[in-house]
Design a protein around this motif. Structure first.
Motif, PDB file in Angstrom:
ATOM      1  N   GLU A  84       0.880  -1.157   0.000  1.00  0.00           N
ATOM      2  CA  GLU A  84       0.000   0.000   0.000  1.00  0.00           C
ATOM      3  C   GLU A  84       0.922   1.211   0.000  1.00  0.00           C
ATOM      4  O   GLU A  84       1.710   1.389   0.926  1.00  0.00           O
ATOM      5  N   VAL A  85       0.842   1.980  -1.055  1.00  0.00           N
ATOM      6  CA  VAL A  85       1.768   3.101  -1.228  1.00  0.00           C
ATOM      7  C   VAL A  85       0.992   4.407  -1.044  1.00  0.00           C
ATOM      8  O   VAL A  85       0.054   4.692  -1.800  1.00  0.00           O
ATOM      9  N   HIS A  86       1.394   5.144  -0.016  1.00  0.00           N
ATOM     10  CA  HIS A  86       0.730   6.417   0.261  1.00  0.00           C
ATOM     11  C   HIS A  86       1.542   7.530  -0.401  1.00  0.00           C
ATOM     12  O   HIS A  86       2.725   7.686  -0.133  1.00  0.00           O
ATOM     13  N   VAL A  87       0.881   8.277  -1.271  1.00  0.00           N
ATOM     14  CA  VAL A  87       1.581   9.330  -2.024  1.00  0.00           C
ATOM     15  C   VAL A  87       1.016  10.691  -1.647  1.00  0.00           C
ATOM     16  O   VAL A  87      -0.204  10.882  -1.611  1.00  0.00           O
ATOM     17  N   ARG A  88       1.917  11.635  -1.377  1.00  0.00           N
ATOM     18  CA  ARG A  88       1.533  13.037  -1.232  1.00  0.00           C
ATOM     19  C   ARG A  88       2.366  13.780  -2.268  1.00  0.00           C
ATOM     20  O   ARG A  88       3.593  13.724  -2.232  1.00  0.00           O
TER      21      ARG A  88
END
Lengths: 763, 154
Positions: free
Chosen positions: A301-305
């Motif tokens: 699960e890759v959280h991108v900002r």
């Protein structure tokens, strides 16, 4: 691009093509004896349990059963099955058989029998009494969970990867470049979402399989379908706790790998049986075993900002990856790194700050491993989707936003170990891709008369070429009777065609036909050391070793020729068919030199060179996919896919093209239907090809693949890698197109018709 | 039980267990081109011809073949050789593990329909999985063969 090479860049047939196409015996089960002991493994029904009692008495009475082994019979030193350079970053967290079982499918006992029926019967008659324990199945709650997957004291992390078995952590870390929060504070637009990629199976057509026997020297001889003969040797010796010198591993043809066979999945079981019984043994994984107890992609699960200006200048990227390594840590600490290191650098041009952090957690699910793309696939799905979301929000064409921000030749990439792109044609790839795809006409949303919707999506991709400052590629080239050459390698042709492409490099350097180069590999006793075929290393690293070895051999041939021509080697020039005196007064043919090398000679008519690289030059790719979506069913049909790849010099354009097409289609499967779902008891629903749907030839639409060549100065004849970069564009491009058609961003793969339909705004 | 069949033009008699699958039987009789890729009749790797008709040998009992003619790629080398070079020219054999089943089914296709369209090729071979090639190279190879054949006929 014609670079003036004779054999490099030619689409020649693979050396083994006709043998394979005509079905000649080439694979493990074809070339090893039929009467070997059949080895099977009893597998846990529980996701987490402690074996209180295990009784093999009745199983052993089955006629034909030769041995049944349990945790009481195996060495107690932990090891990893990950095929990596020693000391492996993957923790030593396995035993051949353990009293604690950690996922549904974990090994409980090993059975060896004279035939399959006896083995199957024995499996049913092993009596196991389990203390069933509560499993950790959700990766979000795994870190610091009171339930530990590996509570044991003899768990070892060889490398400082931020691992802690008392916290269910296989690895963790973080790096920041620039004033991250300061930059975000001044960004006009921030896109922030989590993207999830499932634990896809490589699903190579040949399942895991290994044959073992004791050879005439009393050593363990292993014939296995493996990408890593040298690592395999070490891992088997570790598992059996025997000296490395006692193990000899070779591979025949491999029926597909895609990284699956960079982990020692099946080898340890027949190896243990043979070492104990001194009898030949064979293990053939069933497809079900390959689905439930193998080494799939890491669920991430890759959280991108993502922070940008209103003009679409991408100024900051903050990527946090939560990776699920499952019950064991094979490739856990390393795959996660690529999710940031091979996604963030795509947008180097205006990047002022970035952060990349990660946790890799243990859970009671199937252990993950290496699968083509190796974490980059997951990171690129996330970052490319976020960039598409930004473009949509700002109302800028997504190809234009990439033109503004993408990495270009000569740029230094802080998020990629500060490497500089010496060869990067990504800008040309994108431009050409738009042309051949007809982006201007296919990107707009088109409502068809039958109610279906056509539109398209785009994505970029990068990967590496070998592991910098680590991987070793080697080659031995030797001159034989009549002047032919043997090329000995430790890299593994798993269908990719490296035996052929490496022979093209040798032929280019030795100025002869590739048909005059006989390739042999891979064999841990006979081949020069090579890390193996993974990390997109073979063309780039082993290829360079081949080139350097050939240069050295030419020098040796001049020295031998000088004896024949009674001159100094400096007076000679190598010209393919032999050595010529520069003044034109003499010539010694390759055959003469070969003959001389076998008579009263001290100069080796061979050369071995090992090569390594301080850099890992990224190949690049631009891809566009057109879909037709049926709003009544949620069904998606891929219509058209265009991809333009920069792999430096394409050593063999036919093979590079097929690699690309195969990667794109695997990516389509991942995007649309290769589901991995766990039942409440921790078992996998998609345990066969009946449920786990890989693409058929009806699922991939039209493919247009082209190459925009660059010239990588550190690669053989300008080559970079091709094998992995090609799997990364499909999922983000398809998710993009589905958004265009439905107005809904799907951030969890696979994007099935059910998900699409249920998420439709009017549903 | 005893069975008799013709395997690649050769009459054989064998004693088998009643539940022996045709796939295991032909491999035991030296036809190693026939591969097992799954256990659920999904992959097409084990395709053989039973009286000229393609069947999945993984889901056919050996006993079912009694009195019939079974052909594997070992028995159809000449017919295969004519077109597989065109697949090789594309590099579309890749790992090769799925090749025999795909080649057998292509032989069946071309016997049934010597001039198939691309869509007919895709449909006929849909049950032959390949994880390496992405299928397009196989299609190009078959198309190139058909074009060559047409040119030969002129």
């Amino acid at each position: 691009m014609n670079k003036g090479y004779r054999y490099v860049g030619q689409p020649i047939r693979k050396k083994d093509a006709m043998q394979l196409l005509l079905g000649k015996p080439a694979f493990v089960d074809d070339i090893t004896p039929k009467d070997a002991l059949v080895v099977k493994v009893l597998r846990s029904k529980y996701a987490h349990a402690w074996i209180q009692e295990i009784n093999t008495d009745i199983a052993l009475k089955v006629p034909g059963v030769v041995a049944v082994y349990t945790y009481k019979d195996v060495p107690q030193k932990r090891f990893t099955q990950a095929g990596q350079t020693y000391p492996e970053p993957s923790p030593y967290d396995r035993l051949l058989l353990d009293q604690r079982v950690r996922f549904v499918g974990d090994a409980v006992a090993i059975v060896a029998a004279e035939n399959e029926k006896a083995a199957d019967k024995a499996l049913k008659l092993i009596k196991v009494q389990y203390e069933v324990l509560e499993p950790v199945l959700d990766m979000h709650t795994a870190k610091d969970n009171p339930i530990l997957v590996h509570p044991e004291d003899n768990w070892i992390a060889n490398c400082p990867v931020g691992a802690d078995n008392q916290r269910n952590l296989c690895a963790s870390g973080s790096e920041t470049h620039g004033d991250l929060e300061g930059v975000f504070a001044t960004c006009d637009e921030i896109i922030e979402h989590s993207y999830r990629v499932q634990a896809c199976q490589q699903a190579m057509m040949e399942t895991f399989r290994t044959y073992t026997e004791i050879d005439r020297y009393g050593r363990l001889h292993v014939i296995s379908s493996t990408q890593i003969v040298f690592h395999c040797r070490r891992i088997i010796a570790n598992a059996l706790d025997i000296p490395k010198s006692k193990v000899h591993v070779e591979k025949p043809r491999i029926g597909g790998g895609f990284g699956a066979k960079q982990t020692v999945v099946a080898e340890v079981y027949p190896a243990f049986v043979t070492w104990k019984t001194k009898r030949p043994a064979k293990m053939i994984y069933t497809r079900e075993e390959s689905q439930i107890a193998a080494s799939p992609r890491h669920e991430m699960e890759v959280h991108v900002r993502l922070g940008a200006s209103k003009e679409g200048i991408i100024r900051a990227l903050d990527v946090y990856t939560l990776s699920n390594t499952g019950a064991y840590g094979e490739h856990g600490p390393t795959t996660v790194g690529l999710s940031g290191h091979k996604s963030i650098p795509l947008y180097t041009a205006n990047m002022e700050a970035f952060r990349f952090g990660y946790d890799v957690v243990y859970t009671n699910k199937q252990a993950a491993g290496a699968y083509r793309g190796y974490g980059a696939t997951q990171g690129i799905f996330a970052v490319e989707s976020a960039v598409n979301e930004l473009a949509d929000k700002l109302g800028i064409d997504p190809t234009v936003i990439r033109e503004k921000n993408m990495v270009r030749e000569g740029m230094t990439m802080p998020a990629y170990y500060n490497e500089t792109t010496n060869a990067c044609a990504l800008d040309r790839c994108l431009e050409r891709c738009k042309e051949i795809f007809d982006w201007e006409h296919k990107f707009p949303v088109r409502h068809m008369p039958d109610g279906k919707i056509r539109t398209a999506g785009v994505a970029l991709s990068m990967q590496g070429s070998a592991i910098s400052n680590c991987d070793v590629g080697s080659a031995t080239i030797k001159l034989g009777d009549e002047g032919f050459y043997n090329l000995l390698i430790g890299a593994a042709d798993m269908g990719t065609g490296c035996d052929t492409t490496l022979s093209q490099i040798a032929a280019e350097c030795l100025e002869c036909s590739p048909d005059e180069i006989e390739v042999f590999g891979a064999d841990s006793d006979a081949s020069p050391y090579d890390s193996g075929s993974y990390a997109s290393s073979t063309a780039y690293l082993t290829g360079k070793a081949v080139e350097k070895a050939c240069i050295e051999l030419k020098e040796n041939m001049c020295r031998i020729g000088a004896q024949l021509l009674q001159c100094e080697p400096e007076e000679l020039e190598f010209r393919g068919d032999g050595v010529y005196k520069l003044d034109g007064s003499g010539f010694a043919s390759r055959m003469d030199i070969a003959t001389k090398s076998m008579v009263c000679n001290t100069i080796p008519a061979q050369a071995t060179v090992s090569h390594t690289s301080p850099v890992s030059p990224p190949p690049f790719m631009a891809g566009m996919i057109e879909i037709e979506l049926d709003p009544e069913t949620g069904g998606v049909q891929v219509l058209d896919c265009a991809a333009v790849v920069d792999c430096g010099t394409a050593l063999n354009p036919a093979l590079a093209r097929v690699q690309t097409e195969g990667g794109i289609v695997q990516g389509i499967g991942m995007a649309l239907f290769e589901n991995v779902s766990y039942m409440p008891d921790g078992s996998i629903a998609e345990n066969s090809f009946m449920q786990y749907k890989i693409p058929t030839r009806l699922d991939m639409g039209k493919l247009h693949v082209e190459f925009e060549e660059s010239h990588e100065p550190t690669g053989p004849y300008g080559a970079k890698s091709i094998g992995e970069v090609v799997i990364n564009i499909s999922a983000p491009a398809i998710a993009h197109a589905i958004f265009r058609a439905t107005g809904v961003w799907h951030r969890t793969l696979p994007i099935t018709p059910e998900k699409i339909l249920l998420a439709m705004p009017n549903a | 039980m005893q069975i008799q069949m013709t395997l690649n033009q050769k009459k054989i008699t064998a004693e088998i267990e009643a539940d022996t699958l045709l796939l295991d039987f032909v491999r035991d009789h030296g036809c190693l081109s026939v591969k097992r890729g799954c256990e659920t009749a999904n992959c097409g790797l084990c395709t053989v011809l039973l009286d000229g008709v393609p069947v999945l040998s993984c889901s056919t009992l050996a006993a079912r073949a009694t009195g019939h003619h079974v052909q594997t790629l070992e028995g159809l080398q000449a017919e295969a050789e004519e077109f597989v070079g065109f697949i090789a020219d594309q590099g579309a054999e890749q790992c090769g593990f799925c090749n025999p089943g795909f080649v057998m089914n292509t032989i069946a296709l071309l016997r049934e329909n010597p001039t198939p369209t691309d869509d007919e090729i895709r449909a006929y071979l849909a049950g032959n999985l390949c994880r390496c090639s992405g299928y397009d190279g196989q299609l190009r190879g078959i198309r190139a063969y058909l074009d060559w054949k047409e040119a030969q006929a002129k």
